[in-house]
Structures are given as structure tokens and as C-alpha cells.
Design a protein around this motif. Sequence first.
Motif, short mmCIF file in Angstrom:
data_model
loop_
_atom_site.label_atom_id
_atom_site.label_comp_id
_atom_site.label_asym_id
_atom_site.label_seq_id
_atom_site.Cartn_x
_atom_site.Cartn_y
_atom_site.Cartn_z
N ARG A 54 -4.31 12.02 -42.04
CA ARG A 54 -3.45 12.31 -43.19
C ARG A 54 -2.13 11.56 -43.06
O ARG A 54 -1.60 11.02 -44.03
CB ARG A 54 -3.19 13.81 -43.32
N VAL A 55 -1.59 11.51 -41.84
CA VAL A 55 -0.36 10.76 -41.60
C VAL A 55 -0.62 9.27 -41.83
O VAL A 55 0.16 8.58 -42.49
CB VAL A 55 0.19 11.02 -40.18
N ARG A 56 -1.73 8.77 -41.31
CA ARG A 56 -2.07 7.36 -41.48
C ARG A 56 -2.20 7.00 -42.96
O ARG A 56 -1.72 5.97 -43.41
CB ARG A 56 -3.37 7.02 -40.75
N ALA A 57 -2.84 7.87 -43.73
CA ALA A 57 -3.03 7.61 -45.16
C ALA A 57 -1.69 7.57 -45.90
O ALA A 57 -1.49 6.77 -46.81
CB ALA A 57 -3.94 8.67 -45.78
N LYS A 58 -0.77 8.42 -45.49
CA LYS A 58 0.52 8.51 -46.18
C LYS A 58 1.51 7.45 -45.70
O LYS A 58 2.24 6.87 -46.49
CB LYS A 58 1.12 9.90 -45.99
N PHE A 59 1.55 7.20 -44.39
CA PHE A 59 2.59 6.34 -43.82
C PHE A 59 2.07 5.02 -43.24
O PHE A 59 2.87 4.16 -42.87
CB PHE A 59 3.36 7.10 -42.73
N GLY A 60 0.76 4.89 -43.09
CA GLY A 60 0.21 3.65 -42.59
C GLY A 60 0.06 3.57 -41.08
O GLY A 60 -0.29 2.54 -40.53
N PHE A 61 0.33 4.67 -40.38
CA PHE A 61 0.17 4.70 -38.92
C PHE A 61 -0.19 6.11 -38.49
O PHE A 61 0.11 7.08 -39.18
CB PHE A 61 1.45 4.23 -38.21
N ALA A 62 -0.85 6.22 -37.35
CA ALA A 62 -1.25 7.52 -36.82
C ALA A 62 -0.03 8.27 -36.28
O ALA A 62 1.00 7.67 -35.98
CB ALA A 62 -2.28 7.33 -35.71
N CYS A 63 -0.16 9.56 -36.16
CA CYS A 63 0.93 10.40 -35.65
C CYS A 63 0.87 10.49 -34.13
O CYS A 63 -0.03 11.12 -33.58
CB CYS A 63 0.85 11.78 -36.27
N THR A 64 1.83 9.89 -33.46
CA THR A 64 1.85 9.93 -32.00
C THR A 64 2.16 11.33 -31.48
O THR A 64 1.70 11.70 -30.40
CB THR A 64 2.86 8.92 -31.42
N SER A 65 2.89 12.13 -32.25
CA SER A 65 3.17 13.51 -31.82
C SER A 65 1.89 14.34 -31.80
O SER A 65 1.70 15.16 -30.91
CB SER A 65 4.21 14.16 -32.73
N ALA A 66 1.01 14.12 -32.76
CA ALA A 66 -0.28 14.82 -32.76
C ALA A 66 -1.11 14.39 -31.56
O ALA A 66 -1.74 15.23 -30.91
CB ALA A 66 -1.03 14.55 -34.06
N MET A 67 -1.10 13.10 -31.27
CA MET A 67 -1.85 12.60 -30.12
C MET A 67 -1.31 13.21 -28.82
O MET A 67 -2.06 13.57 -27.93
CB MET A 67 -1.81 11.08 -30.06
N HIS A 68 0.02 13.34 -28.74
CA HIS A 68 0.64 13.93 -27.56
C HIS A 68 0.22 15.40 -27.41
O HIS A 68 -0.13 15.85 -26.31
CB HIS A 68 2.16 13.81 -27.62
N SER A 69 0.24 16.15 -28.51
CA SER A 69 -0.18 17.55 -28.46
C SER A 69 -1.64 17.66 -28.03
O SER A 69 -2.00 18.53 -27.23
CB SER A 69 0.02 18.23 -29.82
N GLU A 70 -2.48 16.78 -28.55
CA GLU A 70 -3.90 16.80 -28.18
C GLU A 70 -4.07 16.51 -26.69
O GLU A 70 -4.85 17.17 -26.00
CB GLU A 70 -4.67 15.78 -29.01
N GLN A 71 -3.31 15.55 -26.17
CA GLN A 71 -3.38 15.24 -24.73
C GLN A 71 -2.86 16.40 -23.89
O GLN A 71 -3.41 16.69 -22.82
CB GLN A 71 -2.59 13.97 -24.44
N THR A 72 -1.81 17.06 -24.37
CA THR A 72 -1.25 18.22 -23.66
C THR A 72 -2.31 19.32 -23.55
O THR A 72 -2.48 19.92 -22.49
CB THR A 72 0.01 18.74 -24.38
N ILE A 73 -3.03 19.57 -24.64
CA ILE A 73 -4.08 20.59 -24.64
C ILE A 73 -5.19 20.20 -23.68
O ILE A 73 -5.65 21.01 -22.87
CB ILE A 73 -4.61 20.81 -26.07
N ALA A 74 -5.64 18.95 -23.74
CA ALA A 74 -6.72 18.50 -22.86
C ALA A 74 -6.33 18.63 -21.39
O ALA A 74 -7.12 19.09 -20.57
CB ALA A 74 -7.10 17.06 -23.19
N SER A 75 -5.10 18.26 -21.06
CA SER A 75 -4.63 18.36 -19.67
C SER A 75 -4.57 19.82 -19.22
O SER A 75 -5.00 20.15 -18.12
CB SER A 75 -3.25 17.73 -19.53
N ALA A 76 -4.02 20.68 -20.07
CA ALA A 76 -3.92 22.10 -19.71
C ALA A 76 -5.31 22.71 -19.58
O ALA A 76 -5.59 23.45 -18.63
CB ALA A 76 -3.10 22.85 -20.75
#
Length: 103
Positions: A54-76
Amino acid sequence: MPEMTFAVRWPDGRESTLYSPSLVMHDFLTVGERYPVSDFVGRTSEAFAIASERVRAKFGFACTSAMHSEQTIASAAASYADGDVEVVAMEPGLEPTADGGGA
């Protein structure tokens, strides 16, 4: 684009607050519900993928904050062989609809 935070309690009682660039997390998690760790990881991963697109569609790039949250969850999650993750809060919440349900 509305953004949100959500707080979870891990099997050992530790709490984390995470960010999503979209309210889509409401489609995958419910406050007060408990999810097995692997199910929680799968649900949030799918939700973050949708939010990032959704961020990519609106702004033309992926959301790095979402990727960070996803990595945080995977690590935990890697710290737990089993157990449940409880969703303790989601802000903002969903507005009730005319039929009394969420949006």
C-alpha cells in the motif's frame, strides 16, 4: 494513509510495541486474542506485506519501518519454541460501523 501501533505480550511476559504503516493489522489480529508464536509470525508477515505494498502504491517505495517491525517480530519469535503471543493493544482502534462491528 493511516498508520498504527500495536502492543503484544510474548510467552515470557515481555511486551513489545510495533508499528504498521496501515490499519490492515486489524484484519489479522484482535486485541485480547492469543496466537501461537508461529501463527502470529505468519499473520503479521502477511499484514506487513500488504501494508508495504500500500505504501509502495501510494509513494513509490516500500515502507522500511514495516520491514523493521517484521524483522523485530521474527527475531523475537526465534526465542520461543512454543507458547502464545497476546495482542494487548492496537492504536488507533477501529471505528464501530452502523451494525456495531468494526470497519
